[in-house]
Design an enzyme around this catalytic site. Structure first.
Site, PDB file in Angstrom:
ATOM      1  N   LYS A 173       0.828  -1.199   0.000  1.00  0.00           N
ATOM      2  CA  LYS A 173       0.000   0.000   0.000  1.00  0.00           C
ATOM      3  C   LYS A 173       0.868   1.256   0.000  1.00  0.00           C
ATOM      4  O   LYS A 173       1.748   1.401   0.841  1.00  0.00           O
ATOM      5  CB  LYS A 173      -0.933  -0.018   1.210  1.00  0.00           C
ATOM      6  CG  LYS A 173      -1.897  -1.198   1.213  1.00  0.00           C
ATOM      7  CD  LYS A 173      -2.768  -1.234   2.451  1.00  0.00           C
ATOM      8  CE  LYS A 173      -1.965  -1.480   3.696  1.00  0.00           C
ATOM      9  NZ  LYS A 173      -2.819  -1.735   4.892  1.00  0.00           N
ATOM     10  N   THR A 204      -8.440   9.194   9.076  1.00  0.00           N
ATOM     11  CA  THR A 204      -7.951   7.987   8.416  1.00  0.00           C
ATOM     12  C   THR A 204      -7.708   6.846   9.397  1.00  0.00           C
ATOM     13  O   THR A 204      -7.012   5.881   9.076  1.00  0.00           O
ATOM     14  CB  THR A 204      -6.643   8.282   7.665  1.00  0.00           C
ATOM     15  OG1 THR A 204      -5.677   8.819   8.601  1.00  0.00           O
ATOM     16  CG2 THR A 204      -6.866   9.289   6.545  1.00  0.00           C
ATOM     17  N   GLY A 208      -6.240   0.815   7.122  1.00  0.00           N
ATOM     18  CA  GLY A 208      -5.623  -0.459   6.759  1.00  0.00           C
ATOM     19  C   GLY A 208      -6.480  -1.641   7.147  1.00  0.00           C
ATOM     20  O   GLY A 208      -6.642  -2.589   6.358  1.00  0.00           O
ATOM     21  N   CYS A 209      -7.040  -1.602   8.344  1.00  0.00           N
ATOM     22  CA  CYS A 209      -7.938  -2.671   8.792  1.00  0.00           C
ATOM     23  C   CYS A 209      -9.151  -2.769   7.869  1.00  0.00           C
ATOM     24  O   CYS A 209      -9.578  -3.865   7.479  1.00  0.00           O
ATOM     25  CB  CYS A 209      -8.420  -2.391  10.210  1.00  0.00           C
ATOM     26  SG  CYS A 209      -7.120  -2.220  11.442  1.00  0.00           S
TER      27      CYS A 209
END
Length: 267
Positions: A173, A204, A208-209
């Protein structure tokens, strides 16, 4: 209804971890289940403490689910220590689930170590070979490989190097990359680029989760890998764009943006 299981830590503020995963599963029409690995004391500003669960109760949760319910996909997040990693790998080897999306959560936004340094080797040897997809950000990629990754070309090579360590595919990412936000997927054969508009927001927390659990949700519904990543990227892009100004730090993304406005009014 398709099902998805998250194996991860709890976020008391609700923006990341188990809470974000279950919200994502629900928003995308997948029945969510959970195995808790740790409880964190955190909010939008910091992680202040972590209480790890015993390997026995982690194993017990996994067994309870697989002995009763069909699992269509798994997302693995915060694991914290070597003992947790080993017991998860042991129990999943018994049940052989597929697909498995591994998000190697190592450090919080506030700098709190969520994976003990001694557990890194167990992650590499025990869980990476079981993963259908691994989804590290740039800092996690550097930690796994042991060298800096700062350009798009280096991300491509890093994705290939990660697959060489065992997972079937790697999504590196690039949210922290300078310039355009680009993620790089190597599926074991081909490279794929996923570009997205960089949203100027501080909200934000848990991105990621949320992305990894969205990929797991779409794979549970039968989407091929690249298609699942594409749809998950669209989902997280909107969730970030409509992020919620909750708390005094990094607010959460809006997991239910399709259903409710920021004010909680049904669309």
């Amino acid at each position: 209804m398709k099902t998805a299981l998250t194996i991860a830590g709890s976020d008391s503020s609700g923006g990341a971890g188990i809470q974000a995963d279950l919200k994502t599963f629900s928003a995308l029409g997948v029945y969510g289940m959970s195995v808790l690995t740790a409880v964190t004391a955190q909010n939008t500003q910091e992680v202040s403490d972590v209480e790890e669960l015993s390997p026995k109760i982690i194993a017990g949760q996994i067994d309870a689910i697989f002995q009763d319910i069909d699992v269509d996909s798994i997302k693995i997040g915060m694991l914290s220590n070597e003992q947790a990693i080993r017991v998860i790998a042991e129990r999943l080897n018994v049940y052989r689930p597929y697909p498995v999306v591994l998000d190697p959560v190592m450090v919080s936004k506030s700098g709190y170590d969520l994976l003990r340094p001694a557990a890194k080797n167990a992650l590499l040897t025990e869980l990476l070979p079981m993963a259908t997809l691994i989804t590290p950000n740039l800092k996690e990629t550097e930690a796994l490989l042991g060298y800096p990754v700062t350009t798009l070309r280096e991300m491509e090579e890093a994705a290939k190097a990660l697959v060489h360590l065992g997972p079937r595919a790697a999504l590196v990412k690039g949210g922290h990359l300078e310039g355009e936000a680009v993620d790089v997927l190597f599926d074991g054969t081909d490279l794929h680029h996923f570009s997205g508009e960089r949203v100027q927001t501080k909200n934000t927390h848990g991105t990621g989760c949320t992305l990894s659990s969205a990929i797991a949700a779409f794979m549970a519904k039968g989407r091929p890998l690249a298609e699942a990543v594409t749809e998950a990227k669209c989902y997280i892009q909107r969730a970030i764009a409509e992020g919620l100004s909750i708390g005094h730090g990094h607010g959460p993304t809006h997991h239910f943006h399709e259903w409710y406005t920021k004010e909680g009014i049904k669309k």
